[in-house]
Write a protein that holds these residues in place. Sequence first.
Motif, PDB file in Angstrom:
ATOM      1  N   PHE A   1       0.890  -1.228   0.056  1.00  0.00           N
ATOM      2  CA  PHE A   1      -0.043   0.034   0.230  1.00  0.00           C
ATOM      3  C   PHE A   1       0.791   1.140   0.196  1.00  0.00           C
ATOM      4  O   PHE A   1       1.626   1.574   0.992  1.00  0.00           O
ATOM      5  CB  PHE A   1      -0.719  -0.134   1.264  1.00  0.00           C
ATOM      6  CG  PHE A   1      -2.045   1.045   1.239  1.00  0.00           C
ATOM      7  CD1 PHE A   1      -1.925   2.275   0.736  1.00  0.00           C
ATOM      8  CD2 PHE A   1      -3.174   0.625   1.528  1.00  0.00           C
ATOM      9  CE1 PHE A   1      -3.049   3.111   0.772  1.00  0.00           C
ATOM     10  CE2 PHE A   1      -4.520   1.440   1.544  1.00  0.00           C
ATOM     11  CZ  PHE A   1      -4.248   2.717   1.233  1.00  0.00           C
ATOM     12  N   VAL A   2       1.052   1.992  -1.080  1.00  0.00           N
ATOM     13  CA  VAL A   2       1.918   2.955  -1.354  1.00  0.00           C
ATOM     14  C   VAL A   2       1.090   4.166  -1.299  1.00  0.00           C
ATOM     15  O   VAL A   2       0.141   4.426  -2.195  1.00  0.00           O
ATOM     16  CB  VAL A   2       2.722   2.883  -2.515  1.00  0.00           C
ATOM     17  CG1 VAL A   2       3.505   4.172  -2.725  1.00  0.00           C
ATOM     18  CG2 VAL A   2       3.829   1.790  -2.085  1.00  0.00           C
TER      19      VAL A   2
ATOM     20  N   THR B   1      -2.042  -4.448  -4.893  1.00  0.00           N
ATOM     21  CA  THR B   1      -1.248  -3.290  -4.557  1.00  0.00           C
ATOM     22  C   THR B   1      -2.063  -2.204  -4.753  1.00  0.00           C
ATOM     23  O   THR B   1      -2.887  -2.121  -5.828  1.00  0.00           O
ATOM     24  CB  THR B   1      -0.189  -3.302  -5.691  1.00  0.00           C
ATOM     25  OG1 THR B   1       0.542  -4.488  -5.838  1.00  0.00           O
ATOM     26  CG2 THR B   1       0.902  -2.274  -5.641  1.00  0.00           C
ATOM     27  N   PHE B   2      -1.967  -1.398  -3.766  1.00  0.00           N
ATOM     28  CA  PHE B   2      -2.801  -0.173  -3.830  1.00  0.00           C
ATOM     29  C   PHE B   2      -1.642   1.214  -3.917  1.00  0.00           C
ATOM     30  O   PHE B   2      -0.825   1.384  -3.297  1.00  0.00           O
ATOM     31  CB  PHE B   2      -3.546  -0.057  -2.504  1.00  0.00           C
ATOM     32  CG  PHE B   2      -4.985  -0.497  -2.269  1.00  0.00           C
ATOM     33  CD1 PHE B   2      -5.151  -1.420  -2.820  1.00  0.00           C
ATOM     34  CD2 PHE B   2      -5.954   0.137  -1.524  1.00  0.00           C
ATOM     35  CE1 PHE B   2      -6.478  -2.288  -2.846  1.00  0.00           C
ATOM     36  CE2 PHE B   2      -7.240  -0.301  -1.618  1.00  0.00           C
ATOM     37  CZ  PHE B   2      -7.436  -1.697  -2.285  1.00  0.00           C
ATOM     38  N   VAL B   3      -2.095   1.917  -5.018  1.00  0.00           N
ATOM     39  CA  VAL B   3      -1.163   3.271  -5.118  1.00  0.00           C
ATOM     40  C   VAL B   3      -2.238   4.280  -4.914  1.00  0.00           C
ATOM     41  O   VAL B   3      -3.256   4.420  -5.663  1.00  0.00           O
ATOM     42  CB  VAL B   3      -0.765   3.150  -6.682  1.00  0.00           C
ATOM     43  CG1 VAL B   3       0.297   4.385  -6.541  1.00  0.00           C
ATOM     44  CG2 VAL B   3       0.192   1.948  -6.773  1.00  0.00           C
TER      45      VAL B   3
ATOM     46  N   ALA C   1      -2.625   9.479   4.479  1.00  0.00           N
ATOM     47  CA  ALA C   1      -1.278   8.495   3.903  1.00  0.00           C
ATOM     48  C   ALA C   1      -0.740   7.942   5.139  1.00  0.00           C
ATOM     49  O   ALA C   1      -0.473   6.432   4.997  1.00  0.00           O
ATOM     50  CB  ALA C   1      -0.184   9.487   3.474  1.00  0.00           C
ATOM     51  N   PHE C   2      -0.554   8.412   6.109  1.00  0.00           N
ATOM     52  CA  PHE C   2       0.147   7.810   7.362  1.00  0.00           C
ATOM     53  C   PHE C   2      -0.917   6.736   8.145  1.00  0.00           C
ATOM     54  O   PHE C   2      -0.277   5.474   8.365  1.00  0.00           O
ATOM     55  CB  PHE C   2       0.279   8.842   8.578  1.00  0.00           C
ATOM     56  CG  PHE C   2       1.499   9.717   8.355  1.00  0.00           C
ATOM     57  CD1 PHE C   2       2.101   9.434   7.009  1.00  0.00           C
ATOM     58  CD2 PHE C   2       2.062  10.481   9.157  1.00  0.00           C
ATOM     59  CE1 PHE C   2       3.384  10.380   6.864  1.00  0.00           C
ATOM     60  CE2 PHE C   2       3.136  11.066   8.832  1.00  0.00           C
ATOM     61  CZ  PHE C   2       4.042  11.160   7.756  1.00  0.00           C
ATOM     62  N   ALA C   3      -2.335   6.976   8.017  1.00  0.00           N
ATOM     63  CA  ALA C   3      -2.982   6.191   8.522  1.00  0.00           C
ATOM     64  C   ALA C   3      -3.137   4.588   7.820  1.00  0.00           C
ATOM     65  O   ALA C   3      -3.231   3.676   8.286  1.00  0.00           O
ATOM     66  CB  ALA C   3      -4.472   6.634   8.649  1.00  0.00           C
ATOM     67  N   MET C   4      -2.920   4.828   6.533  1.00  0.00           N
ATOM     68  CA  MET C   4      -3.011   3.687   5.725  1.00  0.00           C
ATOM     69  C   MET C   4      -1.777   2.950   5.091  1.00  0.00           C
ATOM     70  O   MET C   4      -1.851   1.749   4.773  1.00  0.00           O
ATOM     71  CB  MET C   4      -3.970   3.908   4.598  1.00  0.00           C
ATOM     72  CG  MET C   4      -5.380   4.374   5.017  1.00  0.00           C
ATOM     73  SD  MET C   4      -6.772   4.453   3.520  1.00  0.00           S
ATOM     74  CE  MET C   4      -6.028   5.918   3.014  1.00  0.00           C
ATOM     75  N   ALA C   5      -0.853   3.585   4.364  1.00  0.00           N
ATOM     76  CA  ALA C   5       0.136   3.164   3.692  1.00  0.00           C
ATOM     77  C   ALA C   5       1.029   2.544   4.451  1.00  0.00           C
ATOM     78  O   ALA C   5       1.527   2.727   5.550  1.00  0.00           O
ATOM     79  CB  ALA C   5       0.678   4.470   3.060  1.00  0.00           C
ATOM     80  N   ASP C   6       1.704   1.657   3.761  1.00  0.00           N
ATOM     81  CA  ASP C   6       2.829   0.719   3.971  1.00  0.00           C
ATOM     82  C   ASP C   6       4.299   1.744   3.758  1.00  0.00           C
ATOM     83  O   ASP C   6       5.169   1.867   4.772  1.00  0.00           O
ATOM     84  CB  ASP C   6       3.203  -0.467   3.332  1.00  0.00           C
ATOM     85  CG  ASP C   6       2.177  -1.610   3.648  1.00  0.00           C
ATOM     86  OD1 ASP C   6       1.286  -1.546   4.712  1.00  0.00           O
ATOM     87  OD2 ASP C   6       1.691  -2.023   2.710  1.00  0.00           O
ATOM     88  N   ARG C   7       4.142   2.409   2.828  1.00  0.00           N
ATOM     89  CA  ARG C   7       5.235   3.340   2.447  1.00  0.00           C
ATOM     90  C   ARG C   7       4.667   4.835   1.740  1.00  0.00           C
ATOM     91  O   ARG C   7       3.604   4.533   1.260  1.00  0.00           O
ATOM     92  CB  ARG C   7       6.163   2.533   1.443  1.00  0.00           C
ATOM     93  CG  ARG C   7       7.389   1.990   1.913  1.00  0.00           C
ATOM     94  CD  ARG C   7       8.255   1.473   1.046  1.00  0.00           C
ATOM     95  NE  ARG C   7       7.760   1.115  -0.137  1.00  0.00           N
ATOM     96  CZ  ARG C   7       8.538   1.207  -1.482  1.00  0.00           C
ATOM     97  NH1 ARG C   7       9.885   1.648  -1.349  1.00  0.00           N
ATOM     98  NH2 ARG C   7       8.233   0.734  -2.534  1.00  0.00           N
TER      99      ARG C   7
ATOM    100  N   ILE D   1      11.117   8.760   0.183  1.00  0.00           N
ATOM    101  CA  ILE D   1      10.259   7.383   0.092  1.00  0.00           C
ATOM    102  C   ILE D   1      10.572   6.917   1.215  1.00  0.00           C
ATOM    103  O   ILE D   1      11.616   6.479   1.651  1.00  0.00           O
ATOM    104  CB  ILE D   1      10.447   6.666  -1.161  1.00  0.00           C
ATOM    105  CG1 ILE D   1      10.464   7.539  -2.375  1.00  0.00           C
ATOM    106  CG2 ILE D   1       9.721   5.423  -1.140  1.00  0.00           C
ATOM    107  CD1 ILE D   1      10.796   6.710  -3.603  1.00  0.00           C
ATOM    108  N   GLY D   2       9.432   6.324   2.196  1.00  0.00           N
ATOM    109  CA  GLY D   2       9.885   5.765   3.367  1.00  0.00           C
ATOM    110  C   GLY D   2       8.778   5.193   3.927  1.00  0.00           C
ATOM    111  O   GLY D   2       7.808   5.505   3.722  1.00  0.00           O
ATOM    112  N   THR D   3       8.760   4.539   5.339  1.00  0.00           N
ATOM    113  CA  THR D   3       7.548   4.256   5.947  1.00  0.00           C
ATOM    114  C   THR D   3       7.092   5.356   6.695  1.00  0.00           C
ATOM    115  O   THR D   3       7.785   6.394   6.834  1.00  0.00           O
ATOM    116  CB  THR D   3       7.965   3.310   7.051  1.00  0.00           C
ATOM    117  OG1 THR D   3       8.996   3.982   7.883  1.00  0.00           O
ATOM    118  CG2 THR D   3       8.573   1.953   6.704  1.00  0.00           C
ATOM    119  N   PRO D   4       6.003   5.551   7.137  1.00  0.00           N
ATOM    120  CA  PRO D   4       5.429   6.884   7.746  1.00  0.00           C
ATOM    121  C   PRO D   4       6.234   6.995   8.890  1.00  0.00           C
ATOM    122  O   PRO D   4       6.429   8.492   9.286  1.00  0.00           O
ATOM    123  CB  PRO D   4       3.802   6.296   8.216  1.00  0.00           C
ATOM    124  CG  PRO D   4       3.543   5.182   7.161  1.00  0.00           C
ATOM    125  CD  PRO D   4       4.676   4.568   6.618  1.00  0.00           C
TER     126      PRO D   4
END
Lengths: 110, 344
Positions: free
Chosen positions: B15-16, B170-172, B181-187, B199-202
């Motif tokens: 999940f990006v 994969t979710f973009v 973005a912070f609540a859902m994404a892996d990166r 580019i990085g983890t939240p």
Amino acid sequence: MDPQLEAAAWNLGASEWRAMATVILPFTRPAIISALCLTMAVSFDEFAVAWFVSGLNKTVPVIILEILQGNVDPQINAIGTLVFIVSITLVVIAQILFMTRTPKERHGEG
Amino acid sequence: MAVQRLNLEILPGEFVAIMGPSGCGKTTTLLMLAGLEQPSEGEIRISGRRMNEVSPSERDTPMVWQSLALFPFLNVVQNVEFGLKMRRVDATTQHRKALEWLERLGIAEFAKRDVSLLSGGQRQRVALARALVTEPEILLLDEPLSALDAHLVIHMQGVLTRLQKELGITFVYVTHSQSEAFAMADRVVIMNEGAVMQIGTPQAVYRSPAHRFVAEFVGTNNILSGTAQSTNTGVLSLQTELGGFRVQPSAGQSVAEGASCSFVIGADHILLTSEAEALENRIPCSLISEQFVGSVVTLYFETASGVEFRVQKQQRELDALNLKIGETVWASWETQHAYLLPEV
């Protein structure tokens, strides 16, 4: 029409031709039909151009003029009524199509 | 040029979130993945296959649009069936699958309804069902929640993350909202003016911003700039307009004496005390305003020289402090919580 609708159709796997057939035509159908009705009404009532260019195939307004030039005949009243009914019907149909399109554009609330 | 050179690799099932202010090129990036925009150079590969010449209809990268782009002349179930119809799936399967997805997203009762008669949240689900019905490997989402009410946004975030984990696709996800973005994404990919900033983890983006822009965009950071004074014993002394502070550079970071540099202190790492109890790095400042954001409160302070300072506290911590507007306290933090920004 929102151009994104067409892009959305491509995005969901529609080729350009299928997007035309499945999205653009259905979306514009009421507009196309109402435009058709309006142009029919306009050309049906057209006198000046028809009078100049018609040769052997005379249009109704031209025939009415020819009858009028000879003598006054109750035929004219009958034909006039028919012409009026046909053209007003076409205009009304076009208007109804426009009006049914409009509420669909409205977005749901909340 | 909307997007400058961009190098991004997205793993299967990841999940990006691509995040940035409006006009940063995040949506253009998404449209390039979908084939609706052409990159002027470079390559787009999906599962190793070069996609530049592949038409949008053959990419199988369905998208949830910001405007939703539902077909107004079709009802709910017909909208969802659309993708299957384009794949020439037979009518019975089309209908069955579409109803399954409507069921899964909890809107089966509206199947026959006109899309214009649905609420924002319901139409959102229709758009999601329409994109997922073909069971794609990748789903592109362009600010899908931006038109929803705040409480629905939180709810839909839950729906989206659950779906993504269940389906393993994969979710973009493009958004301008940091919290989404912070609540859902892996990166998280942070973009600005067409360039990737980080580019990085939240967590990494939040705690160790790679760029001043990132530190500012993330929102609750305090950034101080100054001149490096002594660099012995691995701890840097910085002279700023607010006084001297100590910063611990990260591994590999080196700063020459006399160089100007900036550091970041997270708003949640600041202690508010009297002068006697203050930690090593300290500034006196006075409270200007409070902003209540749920369980946490953001406090805005101003130093004597007029620099704004943001501090985040839990409501109960704040109750114990009993601060009044205009009151002066000492804001202080531990050296380890000051993060030196890399020079770019």
